[in-house]
Design a protein around this motif. Sequence first.
Motif, PDB file in Angstrom:
ATOM      1  N   THR A 123      14.627   2.410  -1.325  1.00  0.00           N
ATOM      2  CA  THR A 123      13.650   1.859  -0.365  1.00  0.00           C
ATOM      3  C   THR A 123      13.126   2.986   0.535  1.00  0.00           C
ATOM      4  OG1 THR A 123      15.538   1.114   0.959  1.00  0.00           O
ATOM      5  CG2 THR A 123      14.433  -0.536  -0.390  1.00  0.00           C
ATOM      6  N   ASP A 124      13.266   2.846   1.856  1.00  0.00           N
ATOM      7  CA  ASP A 124      12.804   3.907   2.758  1.00  0.00           C
ATOM      8  C   ASP A 124      13.738   3.939   3.953  1.00  0.00           C
ATOM      9  OD1 ASP A 124      11.853   1.877   4.702  1.00  0.00           O
ATOM     10  OD2 ASP A 124      10.321   1.489   3.194  1.00  0.00           O
ATOM     11  N   SER A 125      13.448   4.816   4.898  1.00  0.00           N
ATOM     12  CA  SER A 125      14.395   4.985   6.005  1.00  0.00           C
ATOM     13  C   SER A 125      14.087   4.044   7.181  1.00  0.00           C
ATOM     14  CB  SER A 125      14.390   6.439   6.464  1.00  0.00           C
ATOM     15  OG  SER A 125      13.058   6.802   6.737  1.00  0.00           O
ATOM     16  N   GLU A 126      13.056   3.215   7.030  1.00  0.00           N
ATOM     17  CA  GLU A 126      12.775   2.241   8.099  1.00  0.00           C
ATOM     18  C   GLU A 126      13.687   1.030   7.889  1.00  0.00           C
ATOM     19  OE1 GLU A 126       8.662   1.379   7.689  1.00  0.00           O
ATOM     20  OE2 GLU A 126       8.055   3.468   7.944  1.00  0.00           O
ATOM     21  N   ALA A 127      13.448  -0.016   8.658  1.00  0.00           N
ATOM     22  CA  ALA A 127      14.277  -1.203   8.445  1.00  0.00           C
ATOM     23  C   ALA A 127      13.436  -2.467   8.576  1.00  0.00           C
ATOM     24  CB  ALA A 127      15.433  -1.216   9.438  1.00  0.00           C
ATOM     25  N   GLU A 128      12.203  -2.382   8.122  1.00  0.00           N
ATOM     26  CA  GLU A 128      11.299  -3.514   8.290  1.00  0.00           C
ATOM     27  C   GLU A 128      10.832  -4.017   6.937  1.00  0.00           C
ATOM     28  OE1 GLU A 128       7.810  -3.795  11.499  1.00  0.00           O
ATOM     29  OE2 GLU A 128       8.236  -1.775  10.769  1.00  0.00           O
ATOM     30  N   VAL A 129      11.043  -5.293   6.681  1.00  0.00           N
ATOM     31  CA  VAL A 129      10.564  -5.866   5.423  1.00  0.00           C
ATOM     32  C   VAL A 129       9.097  -6.266   5.617  1.00  0.00           C
ATOM     33  CG1 VAL A 129      10.930  -7.669   3.687  1.00  0.00           C
ATOM     34  CG2 VAL A 129      12.891  -6.657   4.862  1.00  0.00           C
ATOM     35  N   VAL A 130       8.228  -5.292   5.478  1.00  0.00           N
ATOM     36  CA  VAL A 130       6.777  -5.557   5.557  1.00  0.00           C
ATOM     37  C   VAL A 130       6.082  -4.800   4.428  1.00  0.00           C
ATOM     38  CG1 VAL A 130       6.519  -6.067   8.022  1.00  0.00           C
ATOM     39  CG2 VAL A 130       6.450  -3.698   7.238  1.00  0.00           C
ATOM     40  N   TYR A 131       4.984  -5.389   3.965  1.00  0.00           N
ATOM     41  CA  TYR A 131       4.224  -4.788   2.870  1.00  0.00           C
ATOM     42  C   TYR A 131       3.189  -3.859   3.478  1.00  0.00           C
ATOM     43  CZ  TYR A 131       2.043  -4.565  -1.727  1.00  0.00           C
ATOM     44  OH  TYR A 131       1.572  -4.138  -2.945  1.00  0.00           O
ATOM     45  N   ARG A 132       3.385  -2.558   3.273  1.00  0.00           N
ATOM     46  CA  ARG A 132       2.384  -1.635   3.825  1.00  0.00           C
ATOM     47  C   ARG A 132       2.449  -0.301   3.095  1.00  0.00           C
ATOM     48  NH1 ARG A 132       4.971  -1.404   9.249  1.00  0.00           N
ATOM     49  NH2 ARG A 132       6.338   0.354   8.872  1.00  0.00           N
ATOM     50  N   GLU A 133       1.361   0.434   3.197  1.00  0.00           N
ATOM     51  CA  GLU A 133       1.266   1.711   2.494  1.00  0.00           C
ATOM     52  C   GLU A 133       2.412   2.636   2.889  1.00  0.00           C
ATOM     53  OE1 GLU A 133      -2.829   3.019   2.359  1.00  0.00           O
ATOM     54  OE2 GLU A 133      -2.063   4.948   1.593  1.00  0.00           O
ATOM     55  N   GLY A 134       2.898   3.366   1.924  1.00  0.00           N
ATOM     56  CA  GLY A 134       3.985   4.297   2.224  1.00  0.00           C
ATOM     57  C   GLY A 134       5.363   3.667   2.060  1.00  0.00           C
ATOM     58  N   LYS A 135       5.399   2.345   1.718  1.00  0.00           N
ATOM     59  CA  LYS A 135       6.690   1.682   1.532  1.00  0.00           C
ATOM     60  C   LYS A 135       6.775   1.162   0.092  1.00  0.00           C
ATOM     61  CE  LYS A 135       8.275  -0.979   4.965  1.00  0.00           C
ATOM     62  NZ  LYS A 135       9.366  -0.336   5.701  1.00  0.00           N
TER      63      LYS A 135
END
Length: 333
Positions: free
Chosen positions: A228-240
Amino acid sequence: MFDKDKKLIFSGIQPTGVFTLGNYIGAVRNWGPLQDEYNCIYCIVDLHAITVKQEPAVLRKNTLGAYALLLACGIDPEKSIAFIQSHNPNHAELSWVLSCSTQFGELSRMTQFKDKSAKHADNINAGLFTYPVLMAADILAYNADLVPIGADQKQHLELARNIAVRFNQKYSETFTVPEPYIPTVGARVMSLQDPEKKMSKSDANPNACVYILDDKDTIIRKFKRAVTDSEAEVVYREGKAGINNLITIYSAVTGKAVAEVEREFEGKGYGDFKLAVGEAVADSLENVRTEYARLIADKAYLEQCYKQGAEQAYSISRRVVSKAYKKVGFIQR
Ligand code: TYM
């Protein structure tokens, strides 16, 4: 068996192992629901499969397995025609004729050819190059109106359309020009380990790809390990890319819209989300697994179905191929 007033659908899938979640979401699971509204023809494309190296015994086993999977995914051989490509010689015959209306330059531009020749540098055979012509023949041999496929096959379908238009211009109206039918959600399911790449059977990393016969624990484990990525938000957006892929998969198997998925996991961590995706995927595949186990144990039934499918497919496509033969100037036997 077909209703003349309904449009005709054709699609195919390679028997190169158990279907992936990408095959399923992008293509096969959409085929069953089309059966009532359309005349449907579905094919296990073994001729296409030998463009890369195959062990004969494995190919035989995988072809029967793929046929059983097709039925397990909801294709009803009483409603649709379900057959094995090599059982109908019309595909290969038409492919030759169409190859004489296809340019070298067009085939050289096919991205799948470029990818596969890079991957199989020791076996860049002529079949790998002319593969899209055979695919055009598969579709045009039935005058298919619609072709349900994932996004990666769009370029091949575009070529099939160009070949049909060109043939019709050269020899007068012969083939229906087919339209792609690509799902709005899940047309490109990505690798769980490298979400910039499409999910594919040929991925070397076993955690990258979910197979539709994987058991529940395996599926959950693969999703838990998804990159996944280093954020913690389940949102659909560029870069994820990783999260976008998981949201897409979850949305495809639950039928929930992306915004709804985002709301459902607001304030929750990736761990919870990955577990939920794994569980939803595993649950949605449970019937397929059970049906497959039942069907693969009944070889006599499978044989009866694929024989019947081949006869039906042969008779429809023979008329079309004969017409094309006449148009190009071959003497009728
Ligand atoms: P194949 O066997 O690679 O894949 C079968 C179907 O699955 C779709 N697909 C995907 N969809 C979403 N995400 C993914 N990661 C993913 N991976 C695969 C493909 O788009 C396809 O619809 N050349 C074709 C088979 C073929 C065919 C045809 C299809 C031969 N003749 C005529 C349609 C009409 C192929 O190799 O698909």
